[in-house]
Scaffold this active site. Structure first.
Site, PDB file in Angstrom:
ATOM      1  N   CYS A 150     -16.692 -30.742 -91.286  1.00 19.16           N
ATOM      2  CA  CYS A 150     -17.250 -30.108 -92.492  1.00 19.16           C
ATOM      3  C   CYS A 150     -16.820 -28.649 -92.592  1.00 19.16           C
ATOM      4  CB  CYS A 150     -18.773 -30.219 -92.507  1.00 19.16           C
ATOM      5  SG  CYS A 150     -19.578 -29.320 -91.180  1.00 19.16           S
ATOM      6  N   ASP A 159     -18.045 -26.100 -90.976  1.00 20.89           N
ATOM      7  CA  ASP A 159     -19.134 -25.137 -90.797  1.00 20.89           C
ATOM      8  C   ASP A 159     -19.085 -24.509 -89.405  1.00 20.89           C
ATOM      9  OD1 ASP A 159     -19.792 -25.873 -93.293  1.00 20.89           O
ATOM     10  OD2 ASP A 159     -21.686 -26.833 -92.799  1.00 20.89           O
ATOM     11  N   CYS A 189     -23.524 -25.024 -94.488  1.00 20.28           N
ATOM     12  CA  CYS A 189     -24.355 -25.622 -95.533  1.00 20.28           C
ATOM     13  C   CYS A 189     -25.801 -25.155 -95.413  1.00 20.28           C
ATOM     14  CB  CYS A 189     -24.295 -27.138 -95.418  1.00 20.28           C
ATOM     15  SG  CYS A 189     -25.219 -27.746 -94.006  1.00 20.28           S
ATOM     16  N   CYS A 244     -25.917 -31.192 -88.727  1.00 22.68           N
ATOM     17  CA  CYS A 244     -26.113 -29.746 -88.893  1.00 22.68           C
ATOM     18  C   CYS A 244     -27.065 -29.221 -87.817  1.00 22.68           C
ATOM     19  CB  CYS A 244     -26.654 -29.420 -90.277  1.00 22.68           C
ATOM     20  SG  CYS A 244     -25.871 -30.366 -91.598  1.00 22.68           S
TER      21      CYS A 244
HETATM   22 FE1  FES Z   1     -21.692 -29.423 -91.634  1.00 20.46          FE
HETATM   23 FE2  FES Z   1     -24.113 -28.979 -92.485  1.00 20.46          FE
HETATM   24  S1  FES Z   1     -22.529 -30.012 -93.544  1.00 20.46           S
HETATM   25  S2  FES Z   1     -23.207 -28.234 -90.699  1.00 20.46           S
END
Ligand code: FES
Length: 142
Positions: free
Chosen positions: A33, A35, A59, A103
């Site tokens: 993702c 992040d 996110c 997450c």
């Molecule tokens: Fe990857 Fe939340 S979508 S940490």
């Protein structure tokens, strides 16, 4: 879809920022993702976590879990902080949608990475703490 607590910690995150001279800093990402989460811990000579801060490029759920995770480890010992798992963080937030569970794993791993950094800097071994991964995807695929 999100609990009130998640929305609260997303809109009004606690402990945002950096700590100068942190005892331990941990950075973990998720290549899938994109992040990234960084957690800073200030730990006193008795192994008590005095302060925790975070910076999260990610996110809303990642921001909320970082906020809750830092709240949960503050005032705890290093050993107690190890028990702050992603499940504990999710419970404290009254749950996360299934697609957002990863997450909270980022938060658990970033805390572990910061504890690992603290242990390395001080020549300590923290029982039960494994070497953290840089990319959480590696761990999920194991
Ligand atoms: Fe990857 Fe939340 S979508 S940490």
């Amino acid at each position: 879809m999100y609990s009130e607590k998640v929305m609260d910690h997303f809109s009004n995150p606690r402990n945002v920022g950096e700590l100068e001279n942190a005892s331990g800093v941990g950075t973990v990402g998720n290549a899938k993702c994109g992040d990234i989460m960084r957690i800073y811990l200030d730990i006193d000579e008795r192994g008590m976590i005095r302060e925790a801060r975070f910076k999260t490029f990610g996110c809303g759920a990642a921001v909320a879990t970082s906020s809750m995770a830092t709240e949960l480890v503050k005032g705890r010992t290093v050993q107690e902080a190890l028990a702050v798992t992603n499940k504990a963080v999710m419970e404290a937030l009254d749950g996360l949608p299934p697609a957002k569970v990863h997450c909270s794993l980022l938060a658990e791993e970033a805390i572990h990475a910061a504890l690992w950094d603290y242990a390395q800097k001080n020549g300590l071994v923290i029982e039960g703490l494994e070497k953290p991964v840089d990319d959480i995807e590696e761990k999920q695929e194991e």
